[in-house]
Design a protein around this motif. Sequence first.
Motif, PDB file in Angstrom:
ATOM      1  N   LYS A 198       0.833  -1.210   0.000  1.00 57.18           N
ATOM      2  CA  LYS A 198       0.000   0.000   0.000  1.00 57.18           C
ATOM      3  C   LYS A 198       0.869   1.262   0.000  1.00 57.18           C
TER       4      LYS A 198
ATOM      5  N   THR B 254       2.354   1.762  -3.496  1.00 52.42           N
ATOM      6  CA  THR B 254       1.310   2.220  -4.401  1.00 52.42           C
ATOM      7  C   THR B 254       1.051   3.713  -4.193  1.00 52.42           C
ATOM      8  N   THR B 255       1.010   4.140  -2.972  1.00 55.96           N
ATOM      9  CA  THR B 255       0.784   5.563  -2.664  1.00 55.96           C
ATOM     10  C   THR B 255       1.928   6.414  -3.208  1.00 55.96           C
TER      11      THR B 255
ATOM     12  N   VAL C 229       3.939   5.690  -5.744  1.00 59.20           N
ATOM     13  CA  VAL C 229       3.875   5.683  -7.208  1.00 59.20           C
ATOM     14  C   VAL C 229       2.792   6.644  -7.685  1.00 59.20           C
ATOM     15  N   LEU C 230       1.611   6.616  -7.045  1.00 58.87           N
ATOM     16  CA  LEU C 230       0.536   7.530  -7.427  1.00 58.87           C
ATOM     17  C   LEU C 230       0.945   8.995  -7.204  1.00 58.87           C
TER      18      LEU C 230
ATOM     19  N   LEU D  78       3.312   9.937  -9.962  1.00 64.80           N
ATOM     20  CA  LEU D  78       2.601  10.116 -11.225  1.00 64.80           C
ATOM     21  C   LEU D  78       1.826  11.433 -11.254  1.00 64.80           C
ATOM     22  N   MET D  79       1.393  11.926 -10.114  1.00 60.61           N
ATOM     23  CA  MET D  79       0.677  13.206 -10.059  1.00 60.61           C
ATOM     24  C   MET D  79       1.638  14.387 -10.120  1.00 60.61           C
TER      25      MET D  79
END
Length: 135
Positions: A3, A6-7, A9-10, A13-14
């Motif tokens: 988790k 994933t946070t 990476v997000l 990406l932003m």
Amino acid sequence: MTKQLTTQVLALLMVIPMLASCTGNYAFESNVKPDNATEYFSASKVKIFNDESEFMSSFKYVGLVEGDDCQKEQHLAPPDVVNARTQARQAAYKQLANAVIFTSCVDIETKHCVAQVVCYGKAYQLGAPHEPIEQ
């Protein structure tokens, strides 16, 4: 994927598109022209003296100059002698002078200004030390 990963990476990406948008090719336009800059800094090329005895070179009288500063509205800054003298030095530069002796600065009354100061001076062209100036 965890988790936390994933946070991250997000978030990455932003952030990347936002950073990419900051690197655009921006154009800059200005109303400042080289001639205006030359005129603005021309006063710095005219030295102020107290009287002719301070001249350490040959000199030629060029003419009278004046400059003024006007307080146009009551809420604006009062007239400044420094601004008036700067305008006079710019006028001396336009007459090909490189020296000025101020004779007076006076406050005057006018319909167009709440207050106004005018500075008067004599403009001179100084030559190199011990060399005559061409007439």
